[in-house]
Scaffold this active site. Structure first.
Site, PDB file in Angstrom:
ATOM      1  N   ARG A  59       0.846  -1.202   0.000  1.00  0.00           N
ATOM      2  CA  ARG A  59       0.000   0.000   0.000  1.00  0.00           C
ATOM      3  C   ARG A  59       0.882   1.253   0.000  1.00  0.00           C
ATOM      4  O   ARG A  59       0.579   2.241  -0.654  1.00  0.00           O
ATOM      5  CB  ARG A  59      -0.911  -0.022   1.232  1.00  0.00           C
ATOM      6  CG  ARG A  59      -1.857   1.151   1.340  1.00  0.00           C
ATOM      7  CD  ARG A  59      -2.866   0.951   2.455  1.00  0.00           C
ATOM      8  NE  ARG A  59      -2.267   1.068   3.780  1.00  0.00           N
ATOM      9  CZ  ARG A  59      -2.922   0.837   4.922  1.00  0.00           C
ATOM     10  NH1 ARG A  59      -4.179   0.449   4.894  1.00  0.00           N
ATOM     11  NH2 ARG A  59      -2.331   0.971   6.082  1.00  0.00           N
ATOM     12  N   ARG A  74       1.770   7.298   1.892  1.00  0.00           N
ATOM     13  CA  ARG A  74       1.790   7.411   3.356  1.00  0.00           C
ATOM     14  C   ARG A  74       3.155   7.012   3.892  1.00  0.00           C
ATOM     15  O   ARG A  74       3.588   5.867   3.729  1.00  0.00           O
ATOM     16  CB  ARG A  74       0.711   6.499   3.971  1.00  0.00           C
ATOM     17  CG  ARG A  74      -0.665   7.088   3.947  1.00  0.00           C
ATOM     18  CD  ARG A  74      -1.686   6.141   4.529  1.00  0.00           C
ATOM     19  NE  ARG A  74      -1.395   5.737   5.897  1.00  0.00           N
ATOM     20  CZ  ARG A  74      -2.230   5.016   6.637  1.00  0.00           C
ATOM     21  NH1 ARG A  74      -3.389   4.623   6.137  1.00  0.00           N
ATOM     22  NH2 ARG A  74      -1.916   4.683   7.870  1.00  0.00           N
ATOM     23  N   ARG A 112       4.302   0.359  14.564  1.00  0.00           N
ATOM     24  CA  ARG A 112       2.829   0.413  14.609  1.00  0.00           C
ATOM     25  C   ARG A 112       2.248  -0.905  15.115  1.00  0.00           C
ATOM     26  O   ARG A 112       1.270  -0.922  15.849  1.00  0.00           O
ATOM     27  CB  ARG A 112       2.259   0.761  13.228  1.00  0.00           C
ATOM     28  CG  ARG A 112       2.492   2.225  12.864  1.00  0.00           C
ATOM     29  CD  ARG A 112       2.196   2.500  11.408  1.00  0.00           C
ATOM     30  NE  ARG A 112       0.793   2.351  11.066  1.00  0.00           N
ATOM     31  CZ  ARG A 112       0.352   2.177   9.828  1.00  0.00           C
ATOM     32  NH1 ARG A 112       1.201   2.123   8.809  1.00  0.00           N
ATOM     33  NH2 ARG A 112      -0.932   2.056   9.585  1.00  0.00           N
TER      34      ARG A 112
HETATM   35  P1  AMP Z   1      -4.958   4.457  10.323  1.00  0.00           P
HETATM   36  O1  AMP Z   1      -5.236   5.143   9.028  1.00  0.00           O
HETATM   37  O2  AMP Z   1      -6.210   4.058  11.056  1.00  0.00           O
HETATM   38  O3  AMP Z   1      -3.983   3.322  10.186  1.00  0.00           O
HETATM   39  O4  AMP Z   1      -4.255   5.536  11.267  1.00  0.00           O
HETATM   40  C1  AMP Z   1      -3.000   6.120  10.927  1.00  0.00           C
HETATM   41  C2  AMP Z   1      -2.354   6.706  12.171  1.00  0.00           C
HETATM   42  O5  AMP Z   1      -3.207   7.721  12.725  1.00  0.00           O
HETATM   43  C3  AMP Z   1      -2.137   5.722  13.323  1.00  0.00           C
HETATM   44  O6  AMP Z   1      -0.938   4.980  13.172  1.00  0.00           O
HETATM   45  C4  AMP Z   1      -2.096   6.682  14.513  1.00  0.00           C
HETATM   46  O7  AMP Z   1      -0.857   7.365  14.574  1.00  0.00           O
HETATM   47  C5  AMP Z   1      -3.154   7.701  14.149  1.00  0.00           C
HETATM   48  N1  AMP Z   1      -4.489   7.287  14.647  1.00  0.00           N
HETATM   49  C6  AMP Z   1      -5.581   6.921  13.909  1.00  0.00           C
HETATM   50  N2  AMP Z   1      -6.613   6.600  14.694  1.00  0.00           N
HETATM   51  C7  AMP Z   1      -6.186   6.751  15.974  1.00  0.00           C
HETATM   52  C8  AMP Z   1      -6.786   6.545  17.233  1.00  0.00           C
HETATM   53  N3  AMP Z   1      -8.049   6.100  17.356  1.00  0.00           N
HETATM   54  N4  AMP Z   1      -6.042   6.810  18.341  1.00  0.00           N
HETATM   55  C9  AMP Z   1      -4.778   7.261  18.247  1.00  0.00           C
HETATM   56  N5  AMP Z   1      -4.124   7.450  17.089  1.00  0.00           N
HETATM   57  C10 AMP Z   1      -4.826   7.203  15.944  1.00  0.00           C
END
Ligand code: AMP
Length: 191
Positions: free
Chosen positions: A128, A134, A146
């Site tokens: 991805r 990203r 992560r």
């Molecule tokens: P995602 O697109 O859901 O993989 O989110 C990308 C990044 O955004 C994550 O690795 C976190 O750094 C941040 N993030 C997204 N959702 C949350 C959440 N609910 N709590 C804390 N950090 C978040």
């Protein structure tokens, strides 16, 4: 009203499946990752703060995402239901979500957890990263970070919902169509 949490590790297909589910069931899609990337694109103070953490593979503070979710719930008072994608990611966030929903006489109806093995997850994320732009998907060290954060902070959230008898595990390693069918099957049993 039907409120669903799509749960799972990075790369398990939450984003892809959420898009299909919100269309089929007419739900409002609340992806905290997408909302944070929107703030980053706008260069808002919150976005600038979030960017530093996201690029390191860390979570942003609970108050930040809980505030975003609170605003979105307020903005969509007429929604038929919500699909929470990438939220809650800590037990603290799960408790805050229960409070926010309780204040509005709502509750979580189902938590569907996508299960995909680790090697497949890493492969999907790095793939991805080649097209998404990203930074947090392109660097293997950040991707590993992560997963460590997921294991430490987010996995306990599954238990939180298991204890409430809301958690269902769904195999996420098949094709997009197979996983979608499995998710729809669970939703139709729940409603
Ligand atoms: P995602 O697109 O859901 O993989 O989110 C990308 C990044 O955004 C994550 O690795 C976190 O750094 C941040 N993030 C997204 N959702 C949350 C959440 N609910 N709590 C804390 N950090 C978040």
């Amino acid at each position: 009203m039907y409120n669903l949490i799509l749960f799972g590790p990075p790369g398990s297909g939450k984003g892809t499946q959420s898009e299909k589910l919100v269309e089929k069931y007419d739900l409002v899609h609340l992806s905290t990752g997408d909302l944070l990337r929107g703030e980053i694109a706008k260069k808002s103070p919150l976005g600038i703060e979030a960017k530093k953490l996201i690029e390191k593979g860390q979570l942003v503070p609970d108050e930040m995402v809980v505030g975003i979710i609170d605003n979105c719930l307020e903005e969509h008072k007429d929604a038929k239901g919500f699909l929470f994608d990438g939220f809650p990611r800590t037990v603290n966030q799960a408790e805050a979500l229960d409070r926010l929903l309780g204040l509005r006489k709502m509750a979580i109806d189902s938590v569907l957890a996508l299960e995909v093995n680790y090697d497949e997850l890493v492969k999907r994320i790095l793939n991805r990263g080649k097209t998404s732009g990203r930074a947090d998907d392109s660097d293997e060290e950040i991707v590993r970070k992560r997963f460590a954060v997921y294991h430490r902070d987010t996995e306990p959230v599954a238990n939180y919902y298991k204890e409430k008898d809301l958690l269902k595990i769904v195999k996420g390693s098949g094709t997009v169509a197979e996983t979608f069918e499995a998710l729809c099957g669970e939703i139709e049993q729940a409603v």
